[in-house]
Write a protein that holds these residues in place. Sequence first.
Motif, PDB file in Angstrom:
ATOM      1  N   LEU A 726       1.321   1.555   1.591  1.00 53.06           N
ATOM      2  CA  LEU A 726       0.445   1.493   0.415  1.00 53.06           C
ATOM      3  C   LEU A 726       1.018   0.540  -0.633  1.00 53.06           C
ATOM      4  O   LEU A 726       0.281  -0.207  -1.292  1.00 53.06           O
ATOM      5  CB  LEU A 726       0.269   2.893  -0.171  1.00 53.06           C
ATOM      6  N   HIS A 727       2.361   0.540  -0.809  1.00 52.64           N
ATOM      7  CA  HIS A 727       3.002  -0.417  -1.717  1.00 52.64           C
ATOM      8  C   HIS A 727       2.708  -1.851  -1.275  1.00 52.64           C
ATOM      9  O   HIS A 727       2.288  -2.690  -2.086  1.00 52.64           O
ATOM     10  CB  HIS A 727       4.522  -0.199  -1.742  1.00 52.64           C
ATOM     11  N   GLN A 737      -7.134  -2.406   3.144  1.00 55.84           N
ATOM     12  CA  GLN A 737      -6.026  -1.606   3.672  1.00 55.84           C
ATOM     13  C   GLN A 737      -5.664  -0.481   2.711  1.00 55.84           C
ATOM     14  O   GLN A 737      -5.358   0.636   3.137  1.00 55.84           O
ATOM     15  CB  GLN A 737      -4.817  -2.501   3.928  1.00 55.84           C
ATOM     16  N   VAL A 738      -5.675  -0.748   1.401  1.00 54.35           N
ATOM     17  CA  VAL A 738      -5.407   0.313   0.421  1.00 54.35           C
ATOM     18  C   VAL A 738      -6.416   1.438   0.579  1.00 54.35           C
ATOM     19  O   VAL A 738      -6.064   2.625   0.589  1.00 54.35           O
ATOM     20  CB  VAL A 738      -5.448  -0.264  -1.009  1.00 54.35           C
ATOM     21  N   CYS A 739      -7.675   1.071   0.714  1.00 53.07           N
ATOM     22  CA  CYS A 739      -8.731   2.076   0.895  1.00 53.07           C
ATOM     23  C   CYS A 739      -8.493   2.884   2.173  1.00 53.07           C
ATOM     24  O   CYS A 739      -8.617   4.117   2.179  1.00 53.07           O
ATOM     25  CB  CYS A 739     -10.088   1.380   0.940  1.00 53.07           C
ATOM     26  N   VAL A 751       7.528   6.299  -4.928  1.00 54.72           N
ATOM     27  CA  VAL A 751       8.052   5.148  -5.671  1.00 54.72           C
ATOM     28  C   VAL A 751       9.103   4.447  -4.818  1.00 54.72           C
ATOM     29  O   VAL A 751       9.767   5.052  -3.976  1.00 54.72           O
ATOM     30  CB  VAL A 751       8.672   5.587  -7.021  1.00 54.72           C
ATOM     31  N   ASP A 752       9.231   3.130  -5.025  1.00 55.34           N
ATOM     32  CA  ASP A 752      10.233   2.361  -4.297  1.00 55.34           C
ATOM     33  C   ASP A 752      11.564   2.406  -5.043  1.00 55.34           C
ATOM     34  O   ASP A 752      11.724   3.150  -6.025  1.00 55.34           O
ATOM     35  CB  ASP A 752       9.750   0.924  -4.082  1.00 55.34           C
ATOM     36  N   LEU A 759       0.245   2.341  -8.027  1.00 51.76           N
ATOM     37  CA  LEU A 759      -0.601   2.087  -9.192  1.00 51.76           C
ATOM     38  C   LEU A 759       0.081   1.129 -10.163  1.00 51.76           C
ATOM     39  O   LEU A 759      -0.556   0.210 -10.706  1.00 51.76           O
ATOM     40  CB  LEU A 759      -0.938   3.414  -9.890  1.00 51.76           C
ATOM     41  N   LYS A 760       1.382   1.302 -10.397  1.00 58.30           N
ATOM     42  CA  LYS A 760       2.100   0.402 -11.295  1.00 58.30           C
ATOM     43  C   LYS A 760       2.107  -1.022 -10.735  1.00 58.30           C
ATOM     44  O   LYS A 760       1.971  -1.999 -11.480  1.00 58.30           O
ATOM     45  CB  LYS A 760       3.524   0.899 -11.493  1.00 58.30           C
TER      46      LYS A 760
END
Length: 826
Positions: A726-727, A737-739, A751-752, A759-760
């Motif tokens: 997703l990142h 792809q996000v969808c 978070v990475d 989202l960020k």
Amino acid sequence: MKPKIDFSECLKDSPRFRVSLEQSEQSINELEIKLEKLIKMCNGMVDAGKVYSSSIGYFVNGLKDLRNHFKEDDLVKDSMGRFASSLTEMQNYHAILFDQTHRAVNKTLTAFVKEEIRKVKETKRVFDKISDDLENAFAKHAQVNKAKPGEAEETYNVLTATRSAFAHTALDYVCQISVVDSKKRYEILNTLLSFMQAQSTFYHQGYDLLTDSDPFFKHLSTQLTELQTTADTEKKEMDKRHNLVNDLETILNQVPPDNLPHEMEGYLFKRASNAFKTWNRRWFVIQSNQLIYQKKLKDTPTVVADLRLCTVKQANDIERRYCFEIVSPVKTCMLQADSENLKQFWMQALENAIKRSLTDITDIESSRSRDSSQDKLSDGSESSSVSSVRSPLDAATRKVEPSMLSKLQTITGNDKCCDCKAPNPRWASINLGITLCIQCSGIHRSLGVHMSKVRSLTLDAWEPETLKVMAELGNDKLNKVYEAHVNESMVKRATEDCDSDVRVAWIKAKYDKKSFLKRLPTEPEQLEKQRGKKMIRTWSVTKHHRKKSKKKSEDGETSSEPSPKISTSSYSSSPVSLNTGASSDSGLGGSGDVLVFGSCLERNDLGEGITKAEDIDAIPYILSSEGSDSESLDDSQPTENKTTSLEDLSKFTPNMLLYKAANANNLSVMVEALANGANVNWINTEDHGRCALHQAVFGGSLAACEFLLLNGAKVNTRDGNGRGVLHHATIHGHTGQVCLFLKRGANQHAVDEDGQDALKIGLTTANADIVTLLRLARLHEDMRESEGLFSNSAGDETFQDVFKDFTEMASNEPEKLNRKSMYDDS
């Protein structure tokens, strides 16, 4: 196997032997009776099951007949059609269960009774006879006189022979009893195990069928709840129906409005034209410039008069109240209303109808005059205004979108079942990208969803991403992998009319045991073979680029359009050998041939030294290269972008092949790699700890991502930088792809190593589409957590509708969602 009765006791013919023998005989007789009873009960059960299955068929026919009653109600008609299809499939499962039960229980146990137990009984008859002979021999031997030595010797010889025959017969008899006693445990338990396995398969198939229909059931249940709520509301409103009785006079005698309708209907009394002048109540209608009436609903309407030739006037010379008459050149019709207001209403409506009819005549005449003038000016050609009105309607009428079934069947080989070649398949395995008949689909279900995910082409709802996977693969492509080396001497090939046992054996050998694969090399040394003066030292995978069709616009400019949704592409997963000079910076050293997987090259367009397929057939594990008939490498792509980066043969494994093919968007090679044992979740520790799904994101292919997810890829796998798919899809601006990942349950809060979630990253890259999707998904998740069981279904529908729109756009019009990212590819 230990004998049930001691052989030494058998030879002694002692009372203990006789008691044990009698007990064993009674046990065998009792076993025979109970087995015959069980066989009879099994036959009764199978017959009752067939009657039940036949009753299901009658019920389905009745359901289809009832469905015809709701031709205009799409909800009821479609629901009944789906129920009928599901019940028909369950009926097929019942038929398979009854057939397996009959073969497992009836045939096996009957053979045991007839062959083993009957053999014991035949041996018993011989044993009883030789026992009697032995007793007689003993008696004769004992009765011989001492003075007759010759007779004594003769009787002794007879006794010895008889005793020997008795010993052999007794030993055989005891052996038969012991064999039955030993085999009955195996035969009975094995029979019952087969029966229970058939039951397990039946219920598993039924569970899978109903599980697939569960979303439909839930959706229908929601609709029924809404219908019930609507019905209750309407019922409460109708509870006030009797209040209308108080306003009956007001309704019937209401003052007519100024803008009366062109048409009116109601009851009037009509005076007959006969000598008795009787009055009859009839239903009158003003329609098409005519006043008509009828006695009953089924009676043929009667025309009173053509209003264009009539006048209406009040009847003052009659004793009855509320009368008026319609006067025509031919006759006069006397009518009576129920009140003064209704009389005025009818008279005004008739006068308006007469005026309208006269106005229509004037308009028609003027229209004819204009048409005549236009015909003279245009020499009989159709006016532009008429043409402009007709053309969109005609175009809409001519454009008939083919069904999903017909689209998928246009792919090469998909018009027949992938396994048995039965025509017109109605089922599919979505993770394999093939079409199946209903019989083979049932066996695929029994393999498990980890091996084959079965869907109906006509009953199930299909995601656009899944359709893209089906379009990229197909029966012919898959069979080139799974049927590369078919050995029918080992397993008989399944056909349309073959037995279920043959079908099961063929499908399990093909997909479970993978008996017909052409294996990839397991050791790099297998590929390092001399080819003249050069060595095959490196390998690569062909990138899958779609050619864009060109069309000219009205102003003469050429524009590009994406290729059709359903394509009959035939990429081969087969490698070809490509001669290329590896620079010193490549780390491979020197120059040599490159083994290219998934190539469909038919000409030398990547430089010198391309080796034809027949030149590499000597390598046993390499498939024959085949060209593409409808889709090839996009010539607009730079040469260096037509294949993935070169890899040393020492790194060649099925896992690495899948890893590279995912980046190349080459589903044919991905199928080859998975078939040869590649782990879909394998982590490449030499490339930032990434997996094949990460590579599919980098390649930008929605179909490759969906293919990996269908085959068990984990959507929340992170790489060495702590970033999930997703990142990366957000970084690269791949909205589709996000969808897809959000629909598949990707963790949007992860978070990475920089503390950034998807989202960020989306806000940083200023991608409005992706930010909208992520915020909507997060809002939907928060609402569901806060509301729990009382969550609003309307919110779910809004969420699903938005994602559906993005999915359709990503699959059919991806160019509208393209965004450039501020991030690099690291």
